[in-house]
Design a protein around this motif. Sequence first.
Motif, PDB file in Angstrom:
ATOM      1  N   GLY A  78       0.483  -1.424  -0.180  1.00  0.00           N
ATOM      2  CA  GLY A  78      -0.059   0.095  -0.255  1.00  0.00           C
ATOM      3  C   GLY A  78       0.515   1.099  -0.035  1.00  0.00           C
ATOM      4  O   GLY A  78       1.925   1.161  -0.475  1.00  0.00           O
ATOM      5  N   ARG A  79       0.165   1.555   0.422  1.00  0.00           N
ATOM      6  CA  ARG A  79       1.034   3.244   0.431  1.00  0.00           C
ATOM      7  C   ARG A  79       2.238   3.293   1.840  1.00  0.00           C
ATOM      8  O   ARG A  79       2.191   2.909   2.709  1.00  0.00           O
ATOM      9  CB  ARG A  79       0.057   4.827   0.914  1.00  0.00           C
ATOM     10  N   VAL A  80       2.991   3.801   1.185  1.00  0.00           N
ATOM     11  CA  VAL A  80       4.138   3.936   1.999  1.00  0.00           C
ATOM     12  C   VAL A  80       6.007   5.374   1.910  1.00  0.00           C
ATOM     13  O   VAL A  80       5.805   5.337   0.477  1.00  0.00           O
ATOM     14  CB  VAL A  80       5.180   2.901   2.558  1.00  0.00           C
ATOM     15  N   VAL A  81       5.772   5.953   2.545  1.00  0.00           N
ATOM     16  CA  VAL A  81       7.083   7.226   2.629  1.00  0.00           C
ATOM     17  C   VAL A  81       8.364   6.286   2.281  1.00  0.00           C
ATOM     18  O   VAL A  81       8.295   5.758   3.831  1.00  0.00           O
ATOM     19  CB  VAL A  81       6.835   8.072   3.367  1.00  0.00           C
ATOM     20  N   PHE A  82       9.221   6.023   1.902  1.00  0.00           N
ATOM     21  CA  PHE A  82      10.301   5.696   2.349  1.00  0.00           C
ATOM     22  C   PHE A  82      11.545   6.551   2.108  1.00  0.00           C
ATOM     23  O   PHE A  82      11.457   7.607   1.299  1.00  0.00           O
ATOM     24  CB  PHE A  82      11.156   5.063   1.084  1.00  0.00           C
ATOM     25  N   GLN A  83      11.773   6.823   3.318  1.00  0.00           N
ATOM     26  CA  GLN A  83      12.870   7.841   3.487  1.00  0.00           C
ATOM     27  C   GLN A  83      14.663   7.697   4.632  1.00  0.00           C
ATOM     28  O   GLN A  83      14.164   6.602   4.977  1.00  0.00           O
ATOM     29  CB  GLN A  83      12.407   9.116   4.739  1.00  0.00           C
ATOM     30  N   SER A  84      15.348   8.435   3.930  1.00  0.00           N
ATOM     31  CA  SER A  84      16.634   7.945   4.113  1.00  0.00           C
ATOM     32  C   SER A  84      17.047   8.235   5.893  1.00  0.00           C
ATOM     33  O   SER A  84      16.295   9.328   5.902  1.00  0.00           O
ATOM     34  CB  SER A  84      17.723   8.613   3.377  1.00  0.00           C
ATOM     35  N   MET A  85      17.392   7.853   6.299  1.00  0.00           N
ATOM     36  CA  MET A  85      17.539   7.714   8.673  1.00  0.00           C
ATOM     37  C   MET A  85      17.660   9.550   8.583  1.00  0.00           C
ATOM     38  O   MET A  85      17.637  10.012   8.994  1.00  0.00           O
ATOM     39  CB  MET A  85      18.132   6.893   8.965  1.00  0.00           C
ATOM     40  N   GLU A 121       7.487   8.293  -2.180  1.00  0.00           N
ATOM     41  CA  GLU A 121       6.376   8.455  -1.332  1.00  0.00           C
ATOM     42  C   GLU A 121       5.854   6.910  -2.300  1.00  0.00           C
ATOM     43  O   GLU A 121       5.871   7.518  -4.206  1.00  0.00           O
ATOM     44  CB  GLU A 121       5.817   9.106  -1.162  1.00  0.00           C
ATOM     45  N   THR A 122       5.666   6.473  -2.416  1.00  0.00           N
ATOM     46  CA  THR A 122       4.842   5.120  -2.856  1.00  0.00           C
ATOM     47  C   THR A 122       3.437   4.379  -2.442  1.00  0.00           C
ATOM     48  O   THR A 122       3.477   4.354  -1.457  1.00  0.00           O
ATOM     49  CB  THR A 122       5.752   3.974  -3.637  1.00  0.00           C
ATOM     50  N   HIS A 123       2.190   3.913  -3.140  1.00  0.00           N
ATOM     51  CA  HIS A 123       0.908   4.359  -3.072  1.00  0.00           C
ATOM     52  C   HIS A 123       0.887   2.338  -3.286  1.00  0.00           C
ATOM     53  O   HIS A 123      -0.348   1.748  -3.069  1.00  0.00           O
ATOM     54  CB  HIS A 123      -0.509   4.779  -4.006  1.00  0.00           C
ATOM     55  N   ARG A 124       1.707   1.429  -3.343  1.00  0.00           N
ATOM     56  CA  ARG A 124       1.879   0.384  -4.041  1.00  0.00           C
ATOM     57  C   ARG A 124       3.353  -0.009  -3.495  1.00  0.00           C
ATOM     58  O   ARG A 124       3.674  -0.566  -5.034  1.00  0.00           O
ATOM     59  CB  ARG A 124       1.903   0.432  -5.944  1.00  0.00           C
ATOM     60  N   ALA A 125       3.626  -0.328  -2.487  1.00  0.00           N
ATOM     61  CA  ALA A 125       5.002  -0.428  -2.117  1.00  0.00           C
ATOM     62  C   ALA A 125       5.482  -2.279  -2.662  1.00  0.00           C
ATOM     63  O   ALA A 125       5.906  -1.994  -3.058  1.00  0.00           O
ATOM     64  CB  ALA A 125       4.572  -0.167  -0.739  1.00  0.00           C
ATOM     65  N   ARG A 126       4.006  -2.166  -2.744  1.00  0.00           N
ATOM     66  CA  ARG A 126       4.388  -4.505  -3.051  1.00  0.00           C
ATOM     67  C   ARG A 126       4.988  -4.428  -4.516  1.00  0.00           C
ATOM     68  O   ARG A 126       5.891  -5.583  -4.777  1.00  0.00           O
ATOM     69  CB  ARG A 126       3.202  -4.474  -2.835  1.00  0.00           C
ATOM     70  N   ALA A 127       4.281  -3.547  -5.385  1.00  0.00           N
ATOM     71  CA  ALA A 127       5.029  -3.428  -6.727  1.00  0.00           C
ATOM     72  C   ALA A 127       6.464  -3.038  -6.473  1.00  0.00           C
ATOM     73  O   ALA A 127       6.694  -4.072  -7.885  1.00  0.00           O
ATOM     74  CB  ALA A 127       4.010  -2.739  -7.853  1.00  0.00           C
ATOM     75  N   LEU A 128       7.103  -3.000  -5.654  1.00  0.00           N
ATOM     76  CA  LEU A 128       8.500  -2.063  -5.532  1.00  0.00           C
ATOM     77  C   LEU A 128       9.687  -3.522  -5.034  1.00  0.00           C
ATOM     78  O   LEU A 128      10.764  -3.987  -5.002  1.00  0.00           O
ATOM     79  CB  LEU A 128       9.249  -1.206  -4.968  1.00  0.00           C
ATOM     80  N   ARG A 129       8.635  -5.002  -4.436  1.00  0.00           N
ATOM     81  CA  ARG A 129       9.596  -5.666  -3.481  1.00  0.00           C
ATOM     82  C   ARG A 129      10.354  -7.199  -4.762  1.00  0.00           C
ATOM     83  O   ARG A 129      11.533  -6.678  -4.382  1.00  0.00           O
ATOM     84  CB  ARG A 129       8.169  -7.234  -3.067  1.00  0.00           C
TER      85      ARG A 129
END
Length: 305
Positions: A234-241, A248-256
């Motif tokens: 689903g929607r996940v915001v990935f950010q470096s520490m 930001e993506t609304h389809r995180a599973r598609a990136l697996r």
Amino acid sequence: MNQPVLRGRNKPQGPVGLRRDAEKISGALPPLLAEAEILAATVAMGVHGRKRSGHGENFWQYRQAVPGDARSTVDWRRSGRSDHQFIREMEWEAAQTVSLWVDDAQSMDYRSEGTERTKGERASLLALALALLLVRGGERVALMGTAAALARGGRTQLNRMAMELGGPPREDRPDYGAPPADYMARGGRAVFFSDFLGDPDVMIPVLSHAAERGVRGCFVQVLDETEEVFPFDGRVVFQSMGGGTEFETHRARALRDSYGKRLAERRARLEELARGLGWRVLTHRTSQVPRGALLWLYMAVGERI
């Protein structure tokens, strides 16, 4: 690679807590746990690389004489009980120098929800526990890039390392780290602890120095469980520490799949660097019990695996 915003941070343990946990799994003496002493005794007896023939005062083993052995080295009493001549070999006692690097970059601050330790805390724990075992075996240890970078043995050095590893983080830490260009003893050993999610090629100058000095060692890739299995959906915001990179993506599973391929490429490059140096690679998850990794490392430093 970037870590997701869905994260938490443990309250820093400080040097006392880090030292206590390290001694739990390394088996140091009381006031440390008796269980840890059993582990250290099991690890230390016969598995470390110092057990080989050479100059020393302690008897190691007999071996059958071969052409070229000097008659003065024959143990005539032992040989008198056999039809063969035997050489009395002594145990090599020269202390070995082991250089440790623990990545303190911001990426090592990551831990996923429900995970007990950050990657940096687990790496520090393993490094200090390994140092404890090595010092107890008579070796010298150095913590690269710190005030404990000069190789020494003894409790004072362990205290220095605990203070460095358990102290407050530097303010100018980068997103991803690289080992410092510290001096490494000729013919020594080295162990690098990191997530190795940055560009592996930034290590080449230090690894070239290691190769010139005949240093052998290990890469220990410490990862969070989520960085291996990528459970996001689903929607996940990935950010470096450090906050410098955000996606930001609304389809995180598609990136697996693409993420898994990228991680595999980074690991393959790390293994390629290791093969070129004659080093070894260990991948350790923070969700795993640290004892197995510690035993593997202690054996690897002694070149028993």
